[in-house]
Design an enzyme around this catalytic site. Sequence first.
Site, PDB file in Angstrom:
ATOM      1  N   LYS A 225       0.843  -1.199   0.000  1.00  0.00           N
ATOM      2  CA  LYS A 225       0.000   0.000   0.000  1.00  0.00           C
ATOM      3  C   LYS A 225       0.879   1.252   0.000  1.00  0.00           C
ATOM      4  O   LYS A 225       0.672   2.164  -0.770  1.00  0.00           O
ATOM      5  CB  LYS A 225      -0.918  -0.043   1.227  1.00  0.00           C
ATOM      6  CG  LYS A 225      -1.827   1.142   1.352  1.00  0.00           C
ATOM      7  CD  LYS A 225      -2.804   0.973   2.484  1.00  0.00           C
ATOM      8  CE  LYS A 225      -3.547   2.289   2.719  1.00  0.00           C
ATOM      9  NZ  LYS A 225      -4.516   2.199   3.804  1.00  0.00           N
ATOM     10  N   GLU A 231      10.608  -4.556   4.631  1.00  0.00           N
ATOM     11  CA  GLU A 231      10.741  -5.971   4.241  1.00  0.00           C
ATOM     12  C   GLU A 231      10.380  -6.154   2.771  1.00  0.00           C
ATOM     13  O   GLU A 231      11.089  -6.835   2.011  1.00  0.00           O
ATOM     14  CB  GLU A 231       9.814  -6.860   5.099  1.00  0.00           C
ATOM     15  CG  GLU A 231      10.168  -6.920   6.569  1.00  0.00           C
ATOM     16  CD  GLU A 231       9.539  -5.789   7.377  1.00  0.00           C
ATOM     17  OE1 GLU A 231       9.088  -4.762   6.782  1.00  0.00           O
ATOM     18  OE2 GLU A 231       9.496  -5.914   8.609  1.00  0.00           O
ATOM     19  N   GLY A 286      -4.866  -2.043   4.947  1.00  0.00           N
ATOM     20  CA  GLY A 286      -4.087  -3.194   4.489  1.00  0.00           C
ATOM     21  C   GLY A 286      -4.786  -4.521   4.760  1.00  0.00           C
ATOM     22  O   GLY A 286      -4.894  -5.384   3.894  1.00  0.00           O
ATOM     23  N   ARG A 287      -5.288  -4.680   5.982  1.00  0.00           N
ATOM     24  CA  ARG A 287      -5.892  -5.972   6.349  1.00  0.00           C
ATOM     25  C   ARG A 287      -7.306  -6.143   5.799  1.00  0.00           C
ATOM     26  O   ARG A 287      -7.936  -7.168   6.021  1.00  0.00           O
ATOM     27  CB  ARG A 287      -5.851  -6.147   7.868  1.00  0.00           C
ATOM     28  CG  ARG A 287      -6.444  -4.990   8.656  1.00  0.00           C
ATOM     29  CD  ARG A 287      -6.047  -5.057  10.122  1.00  0.00           C
ATOM     30  NE  ARG A 287      -6.524  -3.925  10.896  1.00  0.00           N
ATOM     31  CZ  ARG A 287      -5.859  -2.780  11.041  1.00  0.00           C
ATOM     32  NH1 ARG A 287      -4.693  -2.609  10.431  1.00  0.00           N
ATOM     33  NH2 ARG A 287      -6.347  -1.793  11.788  1.00  0.00           N
ATOM     34  N   GLU A 372      -4.780  -6.881  14.713  1.00  0.00           N
ATOM     35  CA  GLU A 372      -4.255  -5.561  14.326  1.00  0.00           C
ATOM     36  C   GLU A 372      -5.392  -4.537  14.385  1.00  0.00           C
ATOM     37  O   GLU A 372      -5.173  -3.361  14.643  1.00  0.00           O
ATOM     38  CB  GLU A 372      -3.618  -5.598  12.928  1.00  0.00           C
ATOM     39  CG  GLU A 372      -2.653  -4.443  12.696  1.00  0.00           C
ATOM     40  CD  GLU A 372      -1.875  -4.526  11.383  1.00  0.00           C
ATOM     41  OE1 GLU A 372      -2.505  -4.399  10.322  1.00  0.00           O
ATOM     42  OE2 GLU A 372      -0.647  -4.711  11.414  1.00  0.00           O
ATOM     43  N   HIS A 403      -5.474 -33.546  16.914  1.00  0.00           N
ATOM     44  CA  HIS A 403      -4.356 -34.402  17.317  1.00  0.00           C
ATOM     45  C   HIS A 403      -3.229 -33.593  17.942  1.00  0.00           C
ATOM     46  O   HIS A 403      -2.101 -34.071  18.032  1.00  0.00           O
ATOM     47  CB  HIS A 403      -3.874 -35.212  16.113  1.00  0.00           C
ATOM     48  CG  HIS A 403      -4.934 -36.157  15.635  1.00  0.00           C
ATOM     49  ND1 HIS A 403      -5.087 -37.422  16.166  1.00  0.00           N
ATOM     50  CD2 HIS A 403      -5.945 -35.985  14.746  1.00  0.00           C
ATOM     51  CE1 HIS A 403      -6.128 -38.002  15.573  1.00  0.00           C
ATOM     52  NE2 HIS A 403      -6.670 -37.148  14.724  1.00  0.00           N
ATOM     53  N   LYS A 523       9.421  -1.042  14.443  1.00  0.00           N
ATOM     54  CA  LYS A 523      10.010  -0.702  13.140  1.00  0.00           C
ATOM     55  C   LYS A 523      11.125   0.317  13.320  1.00  0.00           C
ATOM     56  O   LYS A 523      12.204   0.192  12.755  1.00  0.00           O
ATOM     57  CB  LYS A 523       8.949  -0.095  12.213  1.00  0.00           C
ATOM     58  CG  LYS A 523       7.969  -1.074  11.629  1.00  0.00           C
ATOM     59  CD  LYS A 523       7.068  -0.347  10.625  1.00  0.00           C
ATOM     60  CE  LYS A 523       5.879  -1.199  10.231  1.00  0.00           C
ATOM     61  NZ  LYS A 523       4.914  -0.497   9.385  1.00  0.00           N
TER      62      LYS A 523
HETATM   63  O1  F6P Z   1       3.267  -2.920   9.739  1.00  0.00           O
HETATM   64  C1  F6P Z   1       1.936  -3.227   9.638  1.00  0.00           C
HETATM   65  C2  F6P Z   1       1.415  -2.918   8.265  1.00  0.00           C
HETATM   66  O2  F6P Z   1       1.323  -1.551   8.086  1.00  0.00           O
HETATM   67  C3  F6P Z   1       0.063  -3.578   8.022  1.00  0.00           C
HETATM   68  O3  F6P Z   1      -0.981  -2.854   8.534  1.00  0.00           O
HETATM   69  C4  F6P Z   1       0.070  -3.721   6.548  1.00  0.00           C
HETATM   70  O4  F6P Z   1      -0.885  -4.628   6.096  1.00  0.00           O
HETATM   71  C5  F6P Z   1       1.496  -4.161   6.307  1.00  0.00           C
HETATM   72  O5  F6P Z   1       2.255  -3.443   7.252  1.00  0.00           O
HETATM   73  C6  F6P Z   1       2.029  -3.931   4.925  1.00  0.00           C
HETATM   74  O6  F6P Z   1       1.976  -2.580   4.554  1.00  0.00           O
HETATM   75  P1  F6P Z   1       2.185  -2.155   3.052  1.00  0.00           P
HETATM   76  O7  F6P Z   1       1.093  -2.762   2.232  1.00  0.00           O
HETATM   77  O8  F6P Z   1       2.133  -0.656   3.052  1.00  0.00           O
HETATM   78  O9  F6P Z   1       3.527  -2.662   2.591  1.00  0.00           O
END
Ligand code: F6P
Length: 559
Positions: A225, A231, A286-287, A372, A403, A523
Amino acid sequence: MTKLPAADLQLPLFAYSQRESLTEKRAWIALQEHHQYSARHFRLERLFAADPRRGETLIAEAAGIYLDYSKNLVTTETMTLLMQLARQCGLQDRVEAMFRGDRINATEQRAVLHTALRKPASERLVVEGEDVIAQVQDVLARMEVFAEQVRSGAWTGHTGRPIRHVVNIGIGGSDLGPMMAHEALRHYSQRDLSLHFLSDVDAAALLETVRGLPAEETLFIVCSKTFTTLETMTNAQAARQWLVQQLGDEAAVVRHFVGVTTNIEEASRFGIDERNMFGFWDWVGGRYSMSSAIGLSTMIAIGPQHFRDMLAGMHAMDEHFRTAPLEQNLPAILGMLTVWYGNFFDARSQAVLPYSQYLKRLPAYLQQLTMESNGKQVTLHGEPVDYQTSPVYWGDNGINGQHSFYQMLHQGTQMVPCDFIGFCQPAQALEQQQELLMANMFAQAEALAFGKTVQRVREEGTPEELVPHRVFPGNRPSNSMLIEQLTPYSLGSLIALYEHSVFTQGVIWNIDSFDQWGVELGKQLAKRTARELIDHGQPLHHDSSTNALIRRYRACQGG
Ligand code: F6P
């Protein structure tokens, strides 16, 4: 987006916030008394004995989902009080505000409009002067063209070979939804295309993903987003390097990388052609984004029509949530039951137990959606809450769970309300395997609810010293969701059901379910610490534990 002056920021926070504290509301106090004097003594076997039709009346059904909530520690009085609480907390007004596009994500000053992503093309929704449905449909149409090109082989890579492998690079909401949907809808996917999901910044994740993939047939979808998530950006850069190295040409990037983002500028800087970018909007969290362009990999796998079917299932549940009376409203019932157990029985967790191999990633997906969203400690006013908010959501494929951790569900010391999810028709059948699967789901819910008494254990001739070990206390609550078949439509309605259950809980707790400030501190600290791990000369100013860990790490690295 224009930033509002600080003074104006106050307005929406207060506009959606409950002035009266939750614990002072009449229905809350009534629920406390109801719990204290009745509900904590409820026994499911007695509730069922007193009302032989209980299992046929404490049910609700919508958008292909049959919800049996009769095995909960509730009576009609409990449900009436819970829905009174929902009304006193203004649930229905808040639902309208969300669907209308009000900025209900107050701390970020954003509308929350994932429901607009699945509205039919024929509808209009004008938010701040713009028809958002038209924008959504434009992007969907572009996604469809692209997905069909990839599926048919018309989209070729740099060397002219068709794409056969798709790697989604993203994390959190830019990974979990598409990954869960890919697993869930594998049966509907085009089998000569392989999909991969790369989220972890551990180099092993990337190296294991690309191992054996022919670069000339591999497409990377960079989903972010913000297009700034460390990462994802690190993995995207490393994947880019791998591709260029494999194909020996920087110009290859344009045919092998597409972007899904709200940040066109950053994606262009990365080298993605604007024609190969699929946008979404800051009003999609995002979620809550798997029905946006973040679902591009899903659409490539299952095809545009099935993707539209998934959106239709979501929309059907959205409309049910918006219009059905609370007493028959699946998300409201599910959400209020979570409030009931967390706030009145002190249950700390909630298990999600799908009886479907295809839904094995659903619990992981729901963990972000629920925790979240509702893992918050202050109200919209910024005042500390004096009640529990999100429980821990966890779970696994039900049969596997039987199990491993079901022992604790049956005989452990904590109450863990369970959601069982099962299907009448299998997507793929082998003789009697579906019956065996579903027999287990029904049996587990029954065993949790009714247990096995000392008397019955004795009647079975159990040696006396083993009797206490073989007693099942029962009275452990669960919901059973029965769905005809796992299809794109029913997956959509199931996901929307949980989204709106989370919303319901957030309204009761008077928190902002759409921000996630709690992810920021880690972060920030990680950025500084990464510099210290790379440059061993940097002085350390952490606490003694962190300093010692870093020194040990440096020593292991030989520095
Ligand atoms: O760090 C949490 C977060 O902001 C989530 O809310 C989000 O889904 C994820 O990181 C990834 O964010 P992006 O789509 O901006 O890379």
